[in-house]
Design an enzyme around this catalytic site. Structure first.
Site, PDB file in Angstrom:
ATOM      1  N   TYR A  75      -2.126  -1.020  10.708  1.00 54.05           N
ATOM      2  CA  TYR A  75      -2.378  -1.673   9.413  1.00 54.05           C
ATOM      3  C   TYR A  75      -1.228  -1.366   8.459  1.00 54.05           C
ATOM      4  O   TYR A  75      -0.643  -2.260   7.837  1.00 54.05           O
ATOM      5  CB  TYR A  75      -3.715  -1.180   8.826  1.00 54.05           C
ATOM      6  CG  TYR A  75      -3.797  -1.263   7.330  1.00 54.05           C
ATOM      7  CD1 TYR A  75      -4.086  -2.465   6.703  1.00 54.05           C
ATOM      8  CD2 TYR A  75      -3.546  -0.145   6.531  1.00 54.05           C
ATOM      9  CE1 TYR A  75      -4.130  -2.550   5.316  1.00 54.05           C
ATOM     10  CE2 TYR A  75      -3.593  -0.214   5.154  1.00 54.05           C
ATOM     11  CZ  TYR A  75      -3.876  -1.409   4.554  1.00 54.05           C
ATOM     12  OH  TYR A  75      -3.905  -1.488   3.178  1.00 54.05           O
ATOM     13  N   SER A 125       0.827  -1.205   0.000  1.00 51.70           N
ATOM     14  CA  SER A 125       0.000   0.000   0.000  1.00 51.70           C
ATOM     15  C   SER A 125       0.860   1.253   0.000  1.00 51.70           C
ATOM     16  O   SER A 125       1.978   1.255   0.533  1.00 51.70           O
ATOM     17  CB  SER A 125      -0.856  -0.031   1.268  1.00 51.70           C
ATOM     18  OG  SER A 125      -1.351   1.253   1.556  1.00 51.70           O
ATOM     19  N   LYS A 157       1.982  -3.659   6.627  1.00 50.19           N
ATOM     20  CA  LYS A 157       2.357  -3.675   5.197  1.00 50.19           C
ATOM     21  C   LYS A 157       3.870  -3.474   5.062  1.00 50.19           C
ATOM     22  O   LYS A 157       4.545  -4.188   4.313  1.00 50.19           O
ATOM     23  CB  LYS A 157       1.609  -2.569   4.435  1.00 50.19           C
ATOM     24  CG  LYS A 157       0.118  -2.798   4.286  1.00 50.19           C
ATOM     25  CD  LYS A 157      -0.176  -3.951   3.347  1.00 50.19           C
ATOM     26  CE  LYS A 157      -1.646  -4.229   3.198  1.00 50.19           C
ATOM     27  NZ  LYS A 157      -1.941  -5.512   2.550  1.00 50.19           N
TER      28      LYS A 157
HETATM   29  N1  UFG Z   1     -13.128  10.843   3.242  1.00 50.78           N
HETATM   30  C1  UFG Z   1     -14.208  11.644   3.568  1.00 50.78           C
HETATM   31  N2  UFG Z   1     -15.310  11.035   4.095  1.00 50.78           N
HETATM   32  C2  UFG Z   1     -15.403   9.692   4.316  1.00 50.78           C
HETATM   33  C3  UFG Z   1     -14.283   8.879   3.975  1.00 50.78           C
HETATM   34  C4  UFG Z   1     -13.168   9.500   3.445  1.00 50.78           C
HETATM   35  O1  UFG Z   1     -14.174  12.863   3.397  1.00 50.78           O
HETATM   36  O2  UFG Z   1     -16.433   9.214   4.807  1.00 50.78           O
HETATM   37  C5  UFG Z   1     -11.935  11.469   2.630  1.00 50.78           C
HETATM   38  C6  UFG Z   1     -10.661  11.296   3.429  1.00 50.78           C
HETATM   39  O3  UFG Z   1     -10.538  12.340   4.386  1.00 50.78           O
HETATM   40  C7  UFG Z   1      -9.600  11.338   2.331  1.00 50.78           C
HETATM   41  C8  UFG Z   1     -10.303  10.711   1.124  1.00 50.78           C
HETATM   42  O4  UFG Z   1     -11.693  10.821   1.404  1.00 50.78           O
HETATM   43  O5  UFG Z   1      -9.278  12.658   2.014  1.00 50.78           O
HETATM   44  C9  UFG Z   1      -9.952   9.236   0.918  1.00 50.78           C
HETATM   45  O6  UFG Z   1     -10.180   8.521   2.110  1.00 50.78           O
HETATM   46  P1  UFG Z   1     -10.269   6.919   2.122  1.00 50.78           P
HETATM   47  O7  UFG Z   1     -10.622   6.525   3.519  1.00 50.78           O
HETATM   48  O8  UFG Z   1     -11.134   6.427   1.037  1.00 50.78           O
HETATM   49  O9  UFG Z   1      -8.794   6.464   1.761  1.00 50.78           O
HETATM   50  P2  UFG Z   1      -7.391   6.815   2.451  1.00 50.78           P
HETATM   51  O10 UFG Z   1      -6.604   7.586   1.447  1.00 50.78           O
HETATM   52  O11 UFG Z   1      -7.546   7.401   3.778  1.00 50.78           O
HETATM   53  O12 UFG Z   1      -6.787   5.372   2.704  1.00 50.78           O
HETATM   54  C10 UFG Z   1      -6.571   4.474   1.630  1.00 50.78           C
HETATM   55  C11 UFG Z   1      -6.798   3.043   2.080  1.00 50.78           C
HETATM   56  C12 UFG Z   1      -5.698   2.565   2.970  1.00 50.78           C
HETATM   57  C13 UFG Z   1      -4.360   2.864   2.425  1.00 50.78           C
HETATM   58  C14 UFG Z   1      -4.246   4.304   2.028  1.00 50.78           C
HETATM   59  C15 UFG Z   1      -2.913   4.494   1.383  1.00 50.78           C
HETATM   60  O13 UFG Z   1      -8.014   2.922   2.780  1.00 50.78           O
HETATM   61  O14 UFG Z   1      -5.824   1.160   3.078  1.00 50.78           O
HETATM   62  O15 UFG Z   1      -5.285   4.664   1.137  1.00 50.78           O
HETATM   63  O16 UFG Z   1      -2.877   5.399   0.410  1.00 50.78           O
HETATM   64  F1  UFG Z   1      -3.420   2.591   3.343  1.00 50.78           F
END
Ligand code: UFG
Length: 335
Positions: A152, A124, A156
């Site tokens: 998590y 990841s 990785k």
């Molecule tokens: N977000 C919201 N509302 C939500 C969920 C997310 O505004 O309900 C925003 C977050 O703040 C972020 C973006 O949407 O700016 C993406 O969030 P995600 O939770 O979809 O993804 P992340 O980038 O936080 O995390 C993902 C994977 C992880 C991985 C990570 C590494 O979930 O497993 O990318 O890049 F580790």
């Protein structure tokens, strides 16, 4: 090749199996169905048009997993097994270290015993740590483990290290580490997709539930980031493109010069939360209600990659656009 796909009934593993069969490979699916359903195996079979060898086994259970290694003769192993919820890993760190590291070690030990030397690991972008500057290349790295913001992500990084150390100690081993950015979307057929248990943590599955009226509104975590519209920017990649990246990476097993291969799998394009919401509304024809709320702990403002190494060396490009990611997600959610 005949490939053991550990965690093959899950979101990414299931799409990879379908693409493997399309290219003439065979897979054996091993999954404990902890975070997936047997229906996914049936749906894979519909798409590949044949029976998929399936073992309901927890990869931490060495005795049981050995039965699969004994019976089948694998050319390679792909590792998708493991817990994957970032937030949960903070509250249950020991369970994450136990399950993710133990299953990886068990697989590696059995690979050793049964002379299987090719392995691909589902890693990841999180391994780059919170201070990495986008666009991220494979040369960037977390300086210290604490740069990684959750257990998590640390599992990785640790599994990458274990596999790399093994490859250095045993030149017969050929290790491919694929660092995913943000996998989203679903199979065109609507048969495979992301089906998280409970409330989704990630953005697109949450948006899907809002668009289909299962949840009232999306919480947008912060609009005061230093980005184009103030909301977080990520590199969303269609899960089918991601799956094709794994198939393309099989060519690493033919290279004899190096035996650890690392690739970013992303589009190289950054999309903000609000841009994704707009694209989803366009693709689904549904309104996605949202409210701006406080930032979520641990989030960074932007995270996207440079996929140039995978483009050049694997001849692989992410081709599906944001509209298609949203459309396939919506179709899957509606089914
Ligand atoms: N977000 C919201 N509302 C939500 C969920 C997310 O505004 O309900 C925003 C977050 O703040 C972020 C973006 O949407 O700016 C993406 O969030 P995600 O939770 O979809 O993804 P992340 O980038 O936080 O995390 C993902 C994977 C992880 C991985 C990570 C590494 O979930 O497993 O990318 O890049 F580790």
């Amino acid at each position: 090749m005949k490939i053991l796909v550990a965690g093959g009934a899950g979101y990414i593993g299931s799409h990879v199996i379908v693409e493997l069969y399309k290219k003439g490979h065979k897979a054996v699916c091993v999954d404990n169905l902890y975070n997936s359903k047997i229906k996914a195996v049936k749906n894979i079979e519909k798409l590949i048009g044949e029976k998929l060898p399936f073992y309901k086994i927890d990869c931490c259970d060495k005795k049981k997993l050995e039965t699969a290694f004994k019976k089948e003769k694998f050319d390679a192993v792909m590792m998708f097994q493991g817990y994957k919820a970032v937030g949960e890993s903070v509250t249950k760190p020991v369970a994450y270290y136990r399950n993710n590291i133990d299953s990886a070690l068990t697989i590696i030990e059995l690979m050793d015993k049964y002379n299987v030397h090719n392995v691909m690991f589902s890693s990841s972008a999180t391994v780059y740590g919170k201070n990495a500057k986008s666009p991220i290349t494979e040369k960037d790295k977390a300086l210290i483990l604490n740069d990684i913001t959750n257990p998590y992500g640390e599992t990785k990084a640790m599994i990458e290290k274990i596999l790399t150390d093994k490859a250095h100690a045993d030149k017969r081993f050929n290790v491919v580490l694929l660092r995913y950015f943000n996998p989203v979307g679903a199979h065109d057929s609507g048969l495979l997709g992301e089906d998280p248990n409970g409330l989704p943590n990630n953005l697109m599955p949450y948006v899907a539930k809002v668009a289909t009226g299962k949840l009232p509104y999306l919480k947008v975590y912060g609009n005061d980031y230093k980005t184009k519209d103030g909301t977080g920017v990520r590199d969303y990649i269609h899960v089918v493109d991601l799956a094709l990246g794994h198939v393309a990476a099989l060519k690493c097993y033919k290279k004899k010069k190096e035996n650890v291969h690392i690739y970013n799998l992303g589009t190289g394009k950054g999309t903000s939360v609000l841009e994704l919401v707009k694209a989803y509304e366009k693709a689904s024809g549904k309104k996605v209600k949202y409210k701006i709320v406080a930032r979520r702990a641990g989030d960074v403002d932007r995270l996207y990659c440079k996929p140039a190494k995978a483009n050049k060396e694997l001849g692989w490009y992410a081709k599906r656009d944001l509209y298609n990611m949203c459309l396939t997600s919506y179709n899957f959610e509606n089914k």
